[in-house]
Design an enzyme around this catalytic site. Structure first.
Site, PDB file in Angstrom:
ATOM      1  N   LYS A  65     -10.006 -14.717  -1.710  1.00 10.65           N
ATOM      2  CA  LYS A  65      -8.631 -14.558  -2.695  1.00 10.65           C
ATOM      3  C   LYS A  65      -7.818 -15.020  -1.790  1.00 10.65           C
ATOM      4  O   LYS A  65      -7.602 -14.704  -0.406  1.00 10.65           O
ATOM      5  CB  LYS A  65      -8.800 -13.204  -2.956  1.00 10.65           C
ATOM      6  CG  LYS A  65      -9.843 -12.717  -3.857  1.00 10.65           C
ATOM      7  CD  LYS A  65      -9.763 -11.266  -4.327  1.00 10.65           C
ATOM      8  CE  LYS A  65     -10.754 -10.596  -5.214  1.00 10.65           C
ATOM      9  NZ  LYS A  65     -11.788 -10.689  -4.449  1.00 10.65           N
TER      10      LYS A  65
ATOM     11  N   MET B  61      -1.232  -7.650   5.436  1.00  7.66           N
ATOM     12  CA  MET B  61      -0.872  -8.579   3.989  1.00  7.66           C
ATOM     13  C   MET B  61       0.550  -8.081   3.711  1.00  7.66           C
ATOM     14  O   MET B  61       0.925  -7.936   2.445  1.00  7.66           O
ATOM     15  CB  MET B  61      -1.784  -8.017   2.926  1.00  7.66           C
ATOM     16  CG  MET B  61      -3.199  -8.450   3.200  1.00  7.66           C
ATOM     17  SD  MET B  61      -4.467  -7.741   1.996  1.00  7.66           S
ATOM     18  CE  MET B  61      -4.375  -6.027   2.367  1.00  7.66           C
TER      19      MET B  61
ATOM     20  N   ASP C 145     -15.443 -14.403   2.235  1.00  9.21           N
ATOM     21  CA  ASP C 145     -14.148 -14.376   1.901  1.00  9.21           C
ATOM     22  C   ASP C 145     -13.217 -15.722   2.589  1.00  9.21           C
ATOM     23  O   ASP C 145     -13.841 -16.442   3.364  1.00  9.21           O
ATOM     24  CB  ASP C 145     -13.479 -13.001   2.395  1.00  9.21           C
ATOM     25  CG  ASP C 145     -13.913 -11.924   1.504  1.00  9.21           C
ATOM     26  OD1 ASP C 145     -14.312 -12.107   0.272  1.00  9.21           O
ATOM     27  OD2 ASP C 145     -13.687 -10.906   1.857  1.00  9.21           O
TER      28      ASP C 145
END
Length: 369
Positions: free
Chosen positions: A193, A311, A171
């Site tokens: 991502k 996040m 990732d």
């Protein structure tokens, strides 16, 4: 055993024997040398008042010095009984007395085997090694958490699997220092991502994992932090298991734990926070609900709960406002941390009501906890 009925009967019928620590010592010496007993008695007299472990350590050192061949004997077992129930009534130990309790790692492991596993036999180390080798060579997918960025926070199992992997999908949040520890012969595939830029949709990542595992390769899926804490590990596991692919999850140090330790901020504290809660500030792309509609604000605005937001950089202003509106004190200490546990870490601390504006001024970027 202090819980045995025989011990309890003795304690009730002869309370005078329990007047002070080390007054009653039952010792079983499994040895073939009768001359060992005087040495043990001498050790006991030296260690009076030092506690059970101090007696054990003193006996062990005395025996090993006098009889090197005694290392093959069964260990001395000591039962020490005391009527002193409250810790504050126990006699304080000097550094010299405490030093008598020091012991080797091997002895610690043996004692823990009895404490935690009630004396059950340990697995043979060779068998465990063979099992680990077979595990790493079997076609499967390993969802491996590598922690928040500091390579020294990797688990031993994660490091072993990284070193033996045939193919690694990684990732965006995997630090270069961690990637340098991967098997140099492994094939690497980036599937990271970030907001507004997904190299591959999640469904395609599922299919890739399935295809690679079906080809007989050992596939390691590296994820920042812990794979099942906002890491989509649960979704990937469910998909692969439906397809009959074995999946193993290797936990990692989640960002909340790693960053809290780096900042020396305990996630829980008996005086200030009796619980901790992890939430995400980022919703799935198909979610149309606003930030204000997404959360149960009254539950989140608990002054005795440490709230950790993953996040949440882009929604920080709305999250802070929602917590204050729900009753959380606007002066509640808050902190935002970019690149936690790495050499590029940046920290912004401010009262809750001011955190969003301070973060904007500092221009923190993702990932920020």
């Amino acid at each position: 055993s202090h819980d045995s009925s025989q011990f309890q009967r003795h304690r009730r019928s002869q309370p005078h024997l329990f007047a002070f620590p080390a007054a009653l010592i039952e010792m079983i010496v499994r040895a073939q040398m009768a001359s060992l007993l005087p040495m043990v008695a001498s050790a006991l007299s030296l260690s009076h008042g030092c506690g059970a472990r101090g007696v054990t350590a003193t006996v062990g050192r005395t025996v090993s010095m006098a009889y090197p061949q005694a290392s093959s004997l069964r260990p001395v077992q000591i039962c020490m009984c005391s009527s002193v129930d409250e810790p504050e009534q126990w006699p304080s130990l000097s550094l010299d007395q405490a030093s008598l309790s020091l012991h080797s790692a091997a002895q610690a492991a043996a004692e823990q085997q009895h404490r935690l596993r009630k004396g059950d036999a340990q697995d043979d180390l060779a068998e465990r090694g063979e099992r680990a080798d077979a595990e790493s060579s079997a076609p499967a997918v390993y969802l491996v958490g590598v922690g928040p960025g500091d390579p020294e926070l990797l688990t031993v199992k994660a490091l072993r699997l990284m070193g033996s992997a045939d193919l690694v999908l990684y990732d965006r949040l995997i630090s270069p220092e961690v990637l340098n520890l991967v098997n140099p012969h492994a094939a690497m595939l980036y599937v990271g991502k970030e907001a507004g830029l997904h190299t591959r949709p999640q469904e395609q990542i599922h299919q890739l994992l399935l295809q690679f595992a079906s080809s007989g390769r050992t596939v390691v899926r590296l994820k920042g932090g812990d794979p099942t804490v906002f890491g989509r590990g649960g979704e990937e596991m469910e998909y692969l298991e439906r397809k009959g692919v074995p999946v193993q999850i290797v936990p990692g140090v989640t960002a909340a734990a790693g960053i809290a330790a780096t900042l020396r901020v305990p996630l829980t504290h008996r005086d200030f926070a009796d619980s901790v809660r992890f939430i995400t500030g980022h919703a799935r792309s198909e979610c149309s609900a606003s930030v204000q509609e997404r959360y149960h604000w009254a539950q989140l605005a608990d002054a005795k709960t440490t709230l950790v937001i993953y996040m949440g950089l882009s929604t920080l202003a709305e999250l802070s406002a929602g917590l204050v509106e729900a009753g959380l004190d606007p002066t509640t200490p808050a902190v935002a941390v970019q690149d936690g546990t790495t050499h590029t870490q940046r920290v912004v601390a401010a009262p809750l009501a001011e955190l969003a504006s301070r973060v904007e001024e500092a221009q923190l970027r993702s990932p920020t906890l």
